[in-house]
Design an enzyme around this catalytic site. Structure first.
Site, PDB file in Angstrom:
ATOM      1  N   TYR A  64     -23.492  16.790  -5.889  1.00  0.00           N
ATOM      2  CA  TYR A  64     -24.605  17.392  -6.629  1.00  0.00           C
ATOM      3  C   TYR A  64     -25.345  18.365  -5.732  1.00  0.00           C
ATOM      4  CZ  TYR A  64     -28.464  14.749  -4.477  1.00  0.00           C
ATOM      5  OH  TYR A  64     -29.391  14.251  -3.609  1.00  0.00           O
ATOM      6  N   CYS A  65     -26.101  19.245  -6.383  1.00  0.00           N
ATOM      7  CA  CYS A  65     -26.971  20.184  -5.685  1.00  0.00           C
ATOM      8  C   CYS A  65     -28.256  20.295  -6.504  1.00  0.00           C
ATOM      9  CB  CYS A  65     -26.279  21.538  -5.502  1.00  0.00           C
ATOM     10  SG  CYS A  65     -25.797  22.335  -7.044  1.00  0.00           S
ATOM     11  N   GLN A  66     -28.922  21.423  -6.466  1.00  0.00           N
ATOM     12  CA  GLN A  66     -30.171  21.555  -7.206  1.00  0.00           C
ATOM     13  C   GLN A  66     -29.934  21.643  -8.713  1.00  0.00           C
ATOM     14  OE1 GLN A  66     -33.174  21.391  -5.514  1.00  0.00           O
ATOM     15  NE2 GLN A  66     -34.044  21.105  -7.534  1.00  0.00           N
ATOM     16  N   LEU A  93     -30.020  17.840  -9.117  1.00  0.00           N
ATOM     17  CA  LEU A  93     -31.267  17.153  -8.807  1.00  0.00           C
ATOM     18  C   LEU A  93     -32.346  17.461  -9.841  1.00  0.00           C
ATOM     19  CD1 LEU A  93     -32.850  15.361  -6.811  1.00  0.00           C
ATOM     20  CD2 LEU A  93     -33.506  17.473  -5.626  1.00  0.00           C
TER      21      LEU A  93
END
Length: 102
Positions: A64-66, A93
């Site tokens: 995952y990332c932003q 996120l």
């Protein structure tokens, strides 16, 4: 997967971003380090990232990332390295934080 605790969660954002918040239990491997990191021997991976190296057959690997863009790139990289069952958290996120507020 999160509720069962059976997830190998990798945050592919930069360390500076992680300081502002992260999903509990995630391991930070910045996107630029994903390819080399997942090529490491298991002992080197553990030494570098403080977690066990996933097996290529594991189905509980999640990046995952932003917002999901970098994690998609990480997923493509991992799949090219043989982690064909890996996944990514599309909403990242941002979505996780929104859902936690509900």
């Amino acid at each position: 997967m999160m509720s069962t605790g059976r997830v190998q969660l990798f945050d592919v954002r930069e360390p500076e971003e992680v300081k502002d918040g992260f999903i509990p239990g995630a391991t930070n491997i910045p996107l630029g380090e994903v390819e080399n990191g997942f090529r490491l021997a298991p002992s080197q991976f553990r030494e570098r990232f403080s977690v066990s190296k996933p097996q290529t057959s594991d189905s509980d690997i999640v990046f995952y990332c932003q917002r999901g863009l970098r994690s998609l790139t990480a997923l493509e990289t991992a799949r090219a390295l043989g982690y064909t069952r890996a996944q990514h958290y599309t909403g990242g996120l941002t979505e996780w934080i929104d859902r936690e507020r509900l």
